[in-house]
Design a protein around this motif. Structure first.
Motif: not given
Length: 182
Positions: A104-115, A156-167
Motif C-alpha cells: 500500500g501507501a508505504k511502498a508507493d511513497q518509497l517508490i516515488q521518493s527513490t525514483q 525495495s533494495s537498490t543494486f548499483i553496479k559501478l562503471d568507469c566514469g571517464y571511459w
C-alpha cells in the motif's frame, strides 16, 4: 527526591540514545566515504532493506546504516555522482511494483521518493533471485559493498553496479578497432 532522580536518569538515557544514533549515522557515512574512492569499475554498492541476508561470499562487505532507504540511497547516489572515477548502473527488483499493491501507501511513497533520487539515471529491473545469482558470480572477483538500512518494504533494495566514469563503451570500441589495425 526519588522522582527527581528518575527524571534525571530518564533524561540521561534519552540523551545517550540520541547521541548513539547520531554517532551510528555519522559512522556509516564516514565508513562509506572512506571506501568509495577504493571502489571502481565492476564493483557493486547495494543499498538494501532490513531483511537482506548476510551472505558468505568473500567479496561481500557490510555496513549497517540505522536510517531509512531514502536517506541512505540519497547519500550513496550523491557520493557516486560527486566521484569522477565511477558512474552508476542501477538495478531494482522487478517484484517491487507488485509489492506496492499488497503493502500500500508505504511502498508507493518509497517508490516515488527513490525514483526522485534516481531521476536522470536509467533504472533496470530484474527478478530478485537473478540479482543473487549475479552477485554470487561477481563477488568472487569484485568487491560488493552492502549498506543495510532500516527499511521494511520488501524488494525495495537498490543494486548499483559501478562503471568507469571517464571511459565508455564507444571509446573502448574505437580503441579495440584501432588495435586490430596495428
Amino acid at each position: 527526591m526519588g522522582l527527581l532522580v528518575c527524571v534525571i536518569w530518564l533524561a540521561a538515557c534519552t540523551s545517550k540514545t540520541d547521541t548513539n544514533k547520531n554517532e551510528q549515522t555519522a559512522d556509516w557515512k564516514t565508513e562509506f566515504r572512506k571506501k568509495l574512492p577504493l571502489l571502481g569499475h565492476r564493483n557493486w554498492i547495494l543499498v538494501v532493506d532490513k531483511a537482506f541476508p548476510l551472505q558468505q561470499s568473500a567479496g561481500m562487505e557490510y555496513i549497517y546504516a540505522p536510517e531509512g532507504m531514502e536517506a541512505v540511497l540519497r547519500e550513496v547516489i550523491l557520493g557516486i555522482k560527486a566521484s569522477d572515477h565511477i558512474k552508476p548502473i542501477i538495478y531494482r527488483d522487478r517484484e517491487l511494483e507488485f509489492v506496492k499493491r499488497l503493502v500500500g501507501a508505504k511502498a508507493d511513497q518509497l517508490i516515488q521518493s527513490t525514483q526522485a533520487i534516481l531521476k536522470g539515471t536509467a533504472v533496470n529491473t530484474m527478478l530478485h533471485d537473478s540479482v543473487f545469482k549475479q552477485l554470487d558470480r561477481e563477488a568472487g572477483l569484485f568487491k560488493v559493498l552492502v549498506i543495510k538500512t532500516n527499511e521494511t518494504v520488501p524488494y525495495s533494495s537498490t543494486f548499483i553496479k559501478l562503471d568507469c566514469g571517464y571511459w565508455d563503451a564507444a571509446k573502448e570500441a574505437a580503441m579495440r578497432k584501432e588495435m586490430t589495425g596495428h
